[in-house]
Design a protein around this motif. Sequence first.
Motif, PDB file in Angstrom:
ATOM      1  N   THR A  33       0.831  -1.353  -0.170  1.00  0.00           N
ATOM      2  CA  THR A  33      -0.016  -0.102  -0.164  1.00  0.00           C
ATOM      3  C   THR A  33       0.940   1.151  -0.089  1.00  0.00           C
ATOM      4  OG1 THR A  33      -1.856  -1.241   1.060  1.00  0.00           O
ATOM      5  CG2 THR A  33      -1.829   1.313   1.428  1.00  0.00           C
ATOM      6  N   LYS A 130      -6.977  -1.514  -3.004  1.00  0.00           N
ATOM      7  CA  LYS A 130      -7.626  -2.996  -2.970  1.00  0.00           C
ATOM      8  C   LYS A 130      -7.856  -3.333  -4.557  1.00  0.00           C
ATOM      9  CE  LYS A 130     -10.805  -6.073  -0.969  1.00  0.00           C
ATOM     10  NZ  LYS A 130     -11.931  -6.368   0.096  1.00  0.00           N
ATOM     11  N   LYS A 134      -5.838  -6.225  -6.606  1.00  0.00           N
ATOM     12  CA  LYS A 134      -6.372  -7.577  -7.082  1.00  0.00           C
ATOM     13  C   LYS A 134      -5.920  -7.532  -8.787  1.00  0.00           C
ATOM     14  CE  LYS A 134     -10.907  -9.524  -7.670  1.00  0.00           C
ATOM     15  NZ  LYS A 134     -12.016  -9.845  -6.587  1.00  0.00           N
TER      16      LYS A 134
END
Length: 162
Positions: A33, A130, A134
């Motif tokens: 992140t 997120k 993915k």
Amino acid sequence: MYIIYHCYGSAHSSVIASAIHVGMLPKNRIPSTEEIITIPHFDQTRREEIGNPFYIGRDEYGIEVYIIGMANNKEVLIRSIDSLLKIYNIPENQLVLVNSLSQINMITRVGGYLSRRLGMVKVGRPLTIKGVKKAYYQFVDLVDSVKERIRESLGQNPDSTE
């Protein structure tokens, strides 16, 4: 030669793809992140900046890489860019436009809408990250295909050991 990754708002997909392209993000693993949020322009572009190209860096071939948001004006902006190339007698093969929006999933779309459009950054940004994680290897595949096109246009064999 110039490469421009484009998407809706130049805040997510074009930023990720261009960062992979110039080596700011790894190709062999999903970034943290922290790595994602520290990329210049990630989840930062304001509505009034859409349509402005932003320089990201140079790749291993010395090619300049940019991002641009096209909003709902993709066809008009591409036509304008093509017209400018003709006006200044720049060969079309000197500019590679890459649509990175196709790599975005619904999680990133919702997060981007919340963060950039509604100003709900605390909710939207984690969702965009997120979603990016993915779909990360889809971005890597996109960049790999762009680099393959570049190698071919430069006459370089990707399998050579030179």
